[in-house]
Scaffold this motif. Structure first.
Motif, PDB file in Angstrom:
ATOM      1  N   GLU A   1       0.853  -1.183   0.000  1.00 25.59           N
ATOM      2  CA  GLU A   1       0.000   0.000   0.000  1.00 25.59           C
ATOM      3  C   GLU A   1       0.892   1.236   0.000  1.00 25.59           C
ATOM      4  OE1 GLU A   1      -3.680   2.058   2.454  1.00 25.59           O
ATOM      5  OE2 GLU A   1      -3.010   0.053   2.997  1.00 25.59           O
ATOM      6  N   PHE A   2       0.689   2.105  -0.974  1.00 20.72           N
ATOM      7  CA  PHE A   2       1.477   3.323  -1.132  1.00 20.72           C
ATOM      8  C   PHE A   2       0.638   4.510  -0.684  1.00 20.72           C
ATOM      9  CE2 PHE A   2       2.944   0.182  -4.110  1.00 20.72           C
ATOM     10  CZ  PHE A   2       4.325   0.281  -4.061  1.00 20.72           C
ATOM     11  N   VAL A   3       1.183   5.332   0.223  1.00 21.78           N
ATOM     12  CA  VAL A   3       0.469   6.485   0.769  1.00 21.78           C
ATOM     13  C   VAL A   3       1.332   7.723   0.547  1.00 21.78           C
ATOM     14  CG1 VAL A   3      -0.517   7.493   2.859  1.00 21.78           C
ATOM     15  CG2 VAL A   3      -0.588   5.018   2.522  1.00 21.78           C
ATOM     16  N   VAL A   4       0.755   8.741  -0.095  1.00 21.27           N
ATOM     17  CA  VAL A   4       1.495   9.966  -0.384  1.00 21.27           C
ATOM     18  C   VAL A   4       1.410  10.897   0.822  1.00 21.27           C
ATOM     19  CG1 VAL A   4       1.658  11.981  -1.888  1.00 21.27           C
ATOM     20  CG2 VAL A   4       1.060   9.739  -2.857  1.00 21.27           C
ATOM     21  N   THR A   5       2.575  11.232   1.391  1.00 25.08           N
ATOM     22  CA  THR A   5       2.629  12.112   2.558  1.00 25.08           C
ATOM     23  C   THR A   5       3.306  13.444   2.254  1.00 25.08           C
ATOM     24  OG1 THR A   5       4.680  11.083   3.326  1.00 25.08           O
ATOM     25  CG2 THR A   5       2.603  10.176   4.178  1.00 25.08           C
ATOM     26  N   THR A   6       3.964  13.547   1.118  1.00 30.26           N
ATOM     27  CA  THR A   6       4.524  14.794   0.598  1.00 30.26           C
ATOM     28  C   THR A   6       4.103  14.828  -0.857  1.00 30.26           C
ATOM     29  OG1 THR A   6       6.470  14.632   2.034  1.00 30.26           O
ATOM     30  CG2 THR A   6       6.646  16.082   0.119  1.00 30.26           C
ATOM     31  N   THR A   7       3.526  15.925  -1.333  1.00 29.33           N
ATOM     32  CA  THR A   7       2.996  15.952  -2.693  1.00 29.33           C
ATOM     33  C   THR A   7       4.005  15.380  -3.680  1.00 29.33           C
ATOM     34  OG1 THR A   7       1.481  17.749  -2.242  1.00 29.33           O
ATOM     35  CG2 THR A   7       2.098  17.424  -4.538  1.00 29.33           C
ATOM     36  N   ALA A   8       3.541  14.387  -4.435  1.00 29.13           N
ATOM     37  CA  ALA A   8       4.387  13.644  -5.369  1.00 29.13           C
ATOM     38  C   ALA A   8       4.444  14.367  -6.712  1.00 29.13           C
ATOM     39  CB  ALA A   8       3.840  12.236  -5.551  1.00 29.13           C
ATOM     40  N   THR A   9       5.597  14.866  -7.066  1.00 28.68           N
ATOM     41  CA  THR A   9       5.763  15.539  -8.355  1.00 28.68           C
ATOM     42  C   THR A   9       6.217  14.576  -9.441  1.00 28.68           C
ATOM     43  OG1 THR A   9       8.006  16.143  -7.722  1.00 28.68           O
ATOM     44  CG2 THR A   9       6.271  17.762  -7.299  1.00 28.68           C
ATOM     45  N   SER A  10       6.790  13.451  -9.038  1.00 31.22           N
ATOM     46  CA  SER A  10       7.248  12.438  -9.984  1.00 31.22           C
ATOM     47  C   SER A  10       7.328  11.097  -9.261  1.00 31.22           C
ATOM     48  CB  SER A  10       8.618  12.819 -10.548  1.00 31.22           C
ATOM     49  OG  SER A  10       9.092  11.807 -11.415  1.00 31.22           O
ATOM     50  N   LEU A  11       6.178  10.450  -9.117  1.00 33.88           N
ATOM     51  CA  LEU A  11       6.089   9.174  -8.417  1.00 33.88           C
ATOM     52  C   LEU A  11       5.684   8.105  -9.420  1.00 33.88           C
ATOM     53  CD1 LEU A  11       5.774   7.365  -5.840  1.00 33.88           C
ATOM     54  CD2 LEU A  11       3.418   8.182  -5.737  1.00 33.88           C
ATOM     55  N   THR A  12       6.460   7.016  -9.486  1.00 35.34           N
ATOM     56  CA  THR A  12       6.077   5.905 -10.357  1.00 35.34           C
ATOM     57  C   THR A  12       6.137   4.600  -9.588  1.00 35.34           C
ATOM     58  OG1 THR A  12       8.328   5.546 -11.187  1.00 35.34           O
ATOM     59  CG2 THR A  12       6.913   7.026 -12.476  1.00 35.34           C
ATOM     60  N   ILE A  13       5.197   3.722  -9.925  1.00 38.48           N
ATOM     61  CA  ILE A  13       5.166   2.351  -9.412  1.00 38.48           C
ATOM     62  C   ILE A  13       5.112   1.480 -10.655  1.00 38.48           C
ATOM     63  CG2 ILE A  13       3.914   0.678  -8.015  1.00 38.48           C
ATOM     64  CD1 ILE A  13       2.569   3.189  -6.639  1.00 38.48           C
ATOM     65  N   THR A  14       6.112   0.621 -10.827  1.00 35.79           N
ATOM     66  CA  THR A  14       6.240  -0.144 -12.063  1.00 35.79           C
ATOM     67  C   THR A  14       6.210  -1.640 -11.805  1.00 35.79           C
ATOM     68  OG1 THR A  14       7.611   1.637 -12.974  1.00 35.79           O
ATOM     69  CG2 THR A  14       7.678  -0.492 -14.124  1.00 35.79           C
ATOM     70  N   ALA A  15       5.371  -2.333 -12.566  1.00 30.87           N
ATOM     71  CA  ALA A  15       5.282  -3.798 -12.503  1.00 30.87           C
ATOM     72  C   ALA A  15       6.231  -4.405 -13.536  1.00 30.87           C
ATOM     73  CB  ALA A  15       3.851  -4.240 -12.796  1.00 30.87           C
ATOM     74  N   ALA A  16       6.609  -5.645 -13.317  1.00 29.38           N
ATOM     75  CA  ALA A  16       7.478  -6.356 -14.254  1.00 29.38           C
ATOM     76  C   ALA A  16       6.732  -6.611 -15.565  1.00 29.38           C
ATOM     77  CB  ALA A  16       7.921  -7.684 -13.638  1.00 29.38           C
ATOM     78  N   THR A  17       7.471  -6.726 -16.640  1.00 29.13           N
ATOM     79  CA  THR A  17       6.887  -7.034 -17.942  1.00 29.13           C
ATOM     80  C   THR A  17       6.015  -8.273 -17.824  1.00 29.13           C
ATOM     81  OG1 THR A  17       8.788  -6.080 -19.064  1.00 29.13           O
ATOM     82  CG2 THR A  17       7.418  -7.588 -20.343  1.00 29.13           C
ATOM     83  N   GLY A  18       4.779  -8.177 -18.305  1.00 28.93           N
ATOM     84  CA  GLY A  18       3.859  -9.315 -18.245  1.00 28.93           C
ATOM     85  C   GLY A  18       2.979  -9.352 -17.011  1.00 28.93           C
ATOM     86  N   ASP A  19       3.305  -8.544 -15.983  1.00 32.32           N
ATOM     87  CA  ASP A  19       2.493  -8.484 -14.763  1.00 32.32           C
ATOM     88  C   ASP A  19       1.557  -7.280 -14.871  1.00 32.32           C
ATOM     89  OD1 ASP A  19       3.849 -10.672 -13.812  1.00 32.32           O
ATOM     90  OD2 ASP A  19       5.116  -9.536 -12.429  1.00 32.32           O
ATOM     91  N   LEU A  20       0.442  -7.452 -15.546  1.00 32.80           N
ATOM     92  CA  LEU A  20      -0.435  -6.343 -15.888  1.00 32.80           C
ATOM     93  C   LEU A  20      -1.174  -5.770 -14.688  1.00 32.80           C
ATOM     94  CD1 LEU A  20      -1.949  -7.852 -19.146  1.00 32.80           C
ATOM     95  CD2 LEU A  20      -0.083  -6.194 -18.929  1.00 32.80           C
ATOM     96  N   LEU A  21      -1.423  -4.467 -14.758  1.00 37.24           N
ATOM     97  CA  LEU A  21      -2.229  -3.795 -13.748  1.00 37.24           C
ATOM     98  C   LEU A  21      -3.693  -3.931 -14.139  1.00 37.24           C
ATOM     99  CD1 LEU A  21      -0.162  -0.510 -13.328  1.00 37.24           C
ATOM    100  CD2 LEU A  21       0.017  -2.626 -12.003  1.00 37.24           C
ATOM    101  N   LYS A  22      -4.533  -4.289 -13.171  1.00 36.88           N
ATOM    102  CA  LYS A  22      -5.977  -4.404 -13.382  1.00 36.88           C
ATOM    103  C   LYS A  22      -6.666  -3.754 -12.196  1.00 36.88           C
ATOM    104  CE  LYS A  22      -5.544  -8.584 -16.128  1.00 36.88           C
ATOM    105  NZ  LYS A  22      -5.977  -9.958 -16.328  1.00 36.88           N
ATOM    106  N   GLY A  23      -7.826  -3.177 -12.423  1.00 34.97           N
ATOM    107  CA  GLY A  23      -8.526  -2.463 -11.363  1.00 34.97           C
ATOM    108  C   GLY A  23      -8.448  -0.978 -11.620  1.00 34.97           C
TER     109      GLY A  23
END
Length: 137
Positions: free
Chosen positions: A47-69
């Motif tokens: 679980e990722f929680v932003v506590t300082t305004t994120a100007t450049s935040l990325t969360i990256t999954a491995a190739t083939g591990d698709l994001l759904k939802g």
């Protein structure tokens, strides 16, 4: 009672399975890489929680591990519409927040759970400004 592990984000952090179940505090400019999913890792979650305004935040999954939802998105701009955005389930691997249109204002959050050997289930709420656009790519 049970206390969830709490991690402070850093500029570049590759998450491990041992960190599953953690709440991760996100700051302004950070890149997170999720572990590649295998069948025995189903249920792994972060679980990722932003506590300082994120100007450049990325969360990256491995190739083939698709994001759904998806996420609900709220705008702080008067008169701007709130929205909801869903990963397309076919090629999205990255969540990006910029502190404005893609979210990332303090209070934004996303939770990712390995739902299968090839997909992360995403749910959350982002807070942005202006005309909101998807955080998925």
């Amino acid at each position: 009672g049970l206390v969830q592990p709490y991690l402070l984000g850093s500029a570049n952090l590759t998450l491990t399975v041992a960190q599953s179940g953690s709440v991760i505090e996100c700051g302004a400019a950070e890149d997170f890489v999720l572990p590649a999913i295998t069948a025995d890792l189903i249920g792994t979650n972060y679980e990722f929680v932003v506590t300082t305004t994120a100007t450049s935040l990325t969360i990256t999954a491995a190739t083939g591990d698709l994001l759904k939802g998806g996420v609900s998105a709220m705008s702080t701009t008067a008169g701007a519409e709130n929205d909801a955005f869903a990963a397309d389930g076919t090629d999205d691997l990255i969540i990006s927040m910029n502190g404005t249109t893609t979210g990332g204002i303090i209070g934004s959050w996303v939770k990712l759970t390995a739902a299968s050997a090839t997909s992360w289930l995403v749910r959350g709420g982002t807070i942005g400004s202006g005309t909101l656009v998807t955080c998925f790519s």
